[in-house]
Every structure is written in C-alpha cells, then in structure tokens.
Design an enzyme around this catalytic site. Structure first.
Site, mmCIF file in Angstrom:
data_model
loop_
_atom_site.group_PDB
_atom_site.id
_atom_site.type_symbol
_atom_site.label_atom_id
_atom_site.label_comp_id
_atom_site.label_asym_id
_atom_site.label_seq_id
_atom_site.Cartn_x
_atom_site.Cartn_y
_atom_site.Cartn_z
ATOM 1 N N ASP A 144 -1.487 6.892 6.170
ATOM 2 C CA ASP A 144 -2.679 6.139 5.672
ATOM 3 C C ASP A 144 -2.834 5.163 6.670
ATOM 4 O O ASP A 144 -2.103 4.099 7.005
ATOM 5 C CB ASP A 144 -1.868 5.331 4.292
ATOM 6 C CG ASP A 144 -3.133 4.281 3.890
ATOM 7 O OD1 ASP A 144 -4.078 4.361 4.560
ATOM 8 O OD2 ASP A 144 -2.966 3.750 3.016
ATOM 9 N N LYS A 190 -12.659 -0.959 6.852
ATOM 10 C CA LYS A 190 -12.156 -1.864 7.763
ATOM 11 C C LYS A 190 -12.637 -1.779 9.023
ATOM 12 O O LYS A 190 -13.234 -2.623 9.515
ATOM 13 C CB LYS A 190 -11.003 -2.182 7.249
ATOM 14 C CG LYS A 190 -10.275 -2.439 5.880
ATOM 15 C CD LYS A 190 -8.698 -2.227 5.693
ATOM 16 C CE LYS A 190 -8.357 -1.935 4.285
ATOM 17 N NZ LYS A 190 -9.087 -2.887 3.354
ATOM 18 N N TRP A 239 0.959 -1.308 -0.234
ATOM 19 C CA TRP A 239 -0.063 0.151 0.078
ATOM 20 C C TRP A 239 0.883 1.282 0.217
ATOM 21 O O TRP A 239 0.503 2.271 -0.566
ATOM 22 C CB TRP A 239 -1.046 -0.101 1.101
ATOM 23 C CG TRP A 239 -1.932 -1.080 0.998
ATOM 24 C CD1 TRP A 239 -2.118 -2.274 1.381
ATOM 25 C CD2 TRP A 239 -3.153 -1.154 -0.286
ATOM 26 N NE1 TRP A 239 -3.187 -2.873 0.999
ATOM 27 C CE2 TRP A 239 -3.728 -2.253 -0.165
ATOM 28 C CE3 TRP A 239 -3.269 -0.032 -1.361
ATOM 29 C CZ2 TRP A 239 -4.615 -2.715 -0.944
ATOM 30 C CZ3 TRP A 239 -4.480 -0.373 -2.144
ATOM 31 C CH2 TRP A 239 -4.868 -1.824 -1.890
HETATM 32 N N1 PMP Z 1 -4.366 1.658 1.906
HETATM 33 C C1 PMP Z 1 -4.493 0.485 2.785
HETATM 34 C C2 PMP Z 1 -3.482 0.467 3.862
HETATM 35 C C3 PMP Z 1 -5.407 -0.309 2.366
HETATM 36 O O1 PMP Z 1 -5.460 -1.700 3.090
HETATM 37 C C4 PMP Z 1 -6.426 -0.203 1.171
HETATM 38 C C5 PMP Z 1 -7.314 -1.176 0.917
HETATM 39 N N2 PMP Z 1 -7.218 -2.335 1.156
HETATM 40 C C6 PMP Z 1 -6.037 1.083 0.483
HETATM 41 C C7 PMP Z 1 -5.154 1.893 0.990
HETATM 42 C C8 PMP Z 1 -6.825 1.346 -0.561
HETATM 43 O O2 PMP Z 1 -8.285 1.673 0.015
HETATM 44 P P1 PMP Z 1 -9.612 1.919 -1.177
HETATM 45 O O3 PMP Z 1 -9.851 0.674 -1.742
HETATM 46 O O4 PMP Z 1 -10.351 2.602 -0.113
HETATM 47 O O5 PMP Z 1 -8.979 2.874 -2.244
#
Ligand code: PMP
Length: 363
Positions: free
Chosen positions: A174, A198, A105
C-alpha cells in the site's frame, strides 16, 4: 509570505495540495480541452480524446517509476480501502497471506483481509503505538504465503520504509501516502496500490500496478468489478472510469517529469522533512517526536507537546499565519505535519520557524 492566489500552506493529510501549475492548467483547459470543444468533465470515456489522456498518463507513469514490461497499470475506484478486499479475493487462491502491521492503515488491511480468507499477522507494532518498523527481510513469514502485505508509509503514525525489500513471497504494498515521492524498484513488488489523493492527484481514483502472473490467480467467473484480470483486459475501461481524476493525475505526472523525475522529487522531500525534523531535534526538550529516528517518514512528521491544550494552541498560532490542518490524528495526538510532493519548500520553512518560535515562547 503571500502565496499565489492567497493560498494557504495546506498540511492536510489527504486530499492534499496539488501543484499550482497543474491547477492553473486544469483551469485553462476547463471549458475547452485542447480544441476538443468540451471539458474533460464532459467527454466520452470511449472517445479518442480521453483515449489519448489515458494512454499518455500511463506512458508517463511508466516512465516515472520505470515500470518494467510484464506489469499492468489499472485505474480503479473504491479507494485504497477497496483494495484491502480485492487483493485477497483475487490473490489468495485458497492460501494464506501474511500482513506486517505497522500502523492504522496496515491494521485495516489485515482486518479486512481476515474477512476474506487466511490472513496471518507477521509483525505488529501496537505495543509501542506504531513508532517503529521491523526489518522486513528478517521476519518469519508463513511458508508458502500467497503474498506479504505491507504499507510503505503509515500516514497517521508517520513511519515509512524507505527501501524496497526482497521478500520470500510476492510483495503487495500500500503506497497510498508515498507513491511517486521517491524512486521505487517496481520489480521487487507483485502489486502496488495507491489512492491518488495525496501524491498523485484528486480523490476518486486508485492506481494498481500489478505483475501479470498475479492475474492468473483470479477465480473463474468472478465479480467483474472486483476482477483484476477483467479490468486489465479492458484497460480499466470495463465501465466508466473516474475520467477527470485520471486526467489530473496525468498532469501531475508531467509536472513530476518536468522537475526531474522521482530522484529530484525525493531530494526536495528530504529537504522539506529535514527542515521540520531539524526544528524538532533542536527543540527536543519541548517537542516529543512520535516515530523513532530510523523510521521517520518524509511525508508525515508526527510529534506531541506537553499537553493537548498546548498542541491546540500551536495549531491555532500556525493557523493565524496561514498554516492549516496541522492537528494530529486522535490515535497519536499532538501535531502532524503532512508534506506530500506538491507541498512547497517555503511551507516547510514556515512551519519550522513557527515550531522554533513556539518552543522559545512556551518552553
Ligand atoms: N492507506 C493509506 C496508507 C492511507 O493513508 C489511506 C488514506 N488516508 C488509505 C489507505 C485509505 O485510502 P482511501 O480513503 O482512498 O480508501
């Protein structure tokens, strides 16, 4: 053990389990929200009912995280992913930002940030497939960095920072997969962002907590939907927000306050993670944990078995006992046990029992 409404133990990495009490309240209020004569799905985002929902949700989130004065709370769309573009567009101001790459991520954040402007990688854990974390306070950052971006919990690799670092430039974090899982010192951050799906509520809304001085960096005459300052001035109601998702987040905040706030939530999360890591460590000759001990995530426990076939067989065995979505992400392989706030302790006990039995049978 039978679960209410024949529900399974849902280990999905997100969207993921919501508290049953919250789902029951959503059901009860579905057709007529508190005497309004309509569902939250149907009401105007500019009316007094929705105004009270947004205001109460903000008040409760501020209470949970002890958000100091001088920070704005924004409800945006486009997922955490759009923040990877909005953050540099608003905050770079012609400068360069540093990114700490600890997993898939934060790598995405760095890559997307590089598309917008100056981005430097301050650390990258790729050589050991993101199984460890650096000491954020001891890295070499670019002099005068516009901000330093890191990801508090890497959902795929299962590594998590459990403290709030003091950094030499504005910290941008994030927190998509661990927000509200422990108390956080918000004053250490210039910007926190998290997709809701989440730990906080349904998919469709992203929360951004931004220190007000950061709003001054947005260029003049900017794209309205991507402009933090404009969104803040309009209380996230510049256009129609994801009303229903915000409403459910508000109910989750109330649930968290009721169970005792984030310190109580952290204790429960430590208990759940302790059960699963305990099984992992007791069967160390059978399972191979992915994350180094010091970096272990309380939210996502990652480990491998001798072969992919054996991991599949573990997941099938668990599924036959109503434990679903345990297969790891392909970049790590093996098994991923995701246990966010609303995931029940009984589910952690159940998966730990399967882990022990499976190791005894196949070890
Ligand atoms: N950052 C993290 C740490 C994530 O776990 C996720 C989604 N699993 C995201 C960003 C991306 O999020 P989104 O699908 O809401 O764009």
């Amino acid at each position: 053990m039978p679960q209410p409404y024949d529900r399974v133990f849902n280990f999905s990495a997100g969207p993921s389990a919501l508290p049953v009490e919250v789902l029951e309240q959503v059901r009860d209020e579905m057709l007529n929200w508190r005497g309004a004569g309509m569902s939250v799905l149907e009401m105007s985002h500019r009316g007094k009912h929705f105004e009270s929902i947004v205001q109460e949700a903000e008040r409760d989130l501020r209470a949970l995280l002890s958000i100091p004065d001088g920070y704005k709370v924004l409800y945006l769309q486009g997922g955490a992913t759009l923040q990877n573009t909005m953050i540099p567009m608003n905050l770079l101001a012609g400068g360069t930002a540093d990114y700490v790459v600890t997993g898939s991520w934060s790598k995405k954040s760095f890559d997307m940030g590089s598309l917008v402007g100056g981005a430097c990688c301050a650390w990258d854990g790729k050589s050991t497939n993101y199984d460890r974390l650096p000491d954020l306070e001891r890295l070499d950052y670019s002099p005068g960095a516009a901000y330093i971006h890191f990801t508090s919990n890497e959902t795929i690799h299962g590594v998590q920072f459990l403290t709030d670092p003091k950094l030499p430039a504005p910290a941008v974090c994030d927190m998509s997969s661990d927000i509200l899982s422990r108390p956080v010192d918000v004053s250490k951050y210039a910007l926190i962002y998290a997709g809701a799906q989440k730990n906080m509520g349904p998919a469709g809304v992203t929360v951004v907590i931004i220190r007000e001085d950061m709003l001054e960096r947005t260029p003049e005459k900017f794209h309205p939907m991507l402009d933090y300052r404009l969104q803040a001035e309009n209380g996230s109601l510049f256009n129609t927000p994801p009303c229903f998702a915000i409403y459910v987040c508000g109910l989750v905040y109330k649930w968290l306050l009721k169970i005792g706030g984030l310190a109580a939530m952290q204790a429960i999360n430590e208990r759940k993670a302790g059960l699963v890591y305990g099984a992992l460590d007791d069967c160390a000759d059978f399972y191979t944990p992915h994350a180094q001990k010091e970096a272990r995530s309380l939210m996502n426990v990652t480990f491998r078995l001798r072969s992919d076939e054996l991991a599949d067989s573990f997941a099938s065995e668990a599924k036959s006992r109503n434990l679903v979505d345990l297969k790891g992400h392909r970049s790590v392989g093996g098994i991923r046990v995701s246990m966010y706030n609303a995931f029940p302790v009984e589910g952690a006990e159940a998966v730990a029992a399967v882990m022990r039995e499976f190791a005894a049978k196949h070890g």
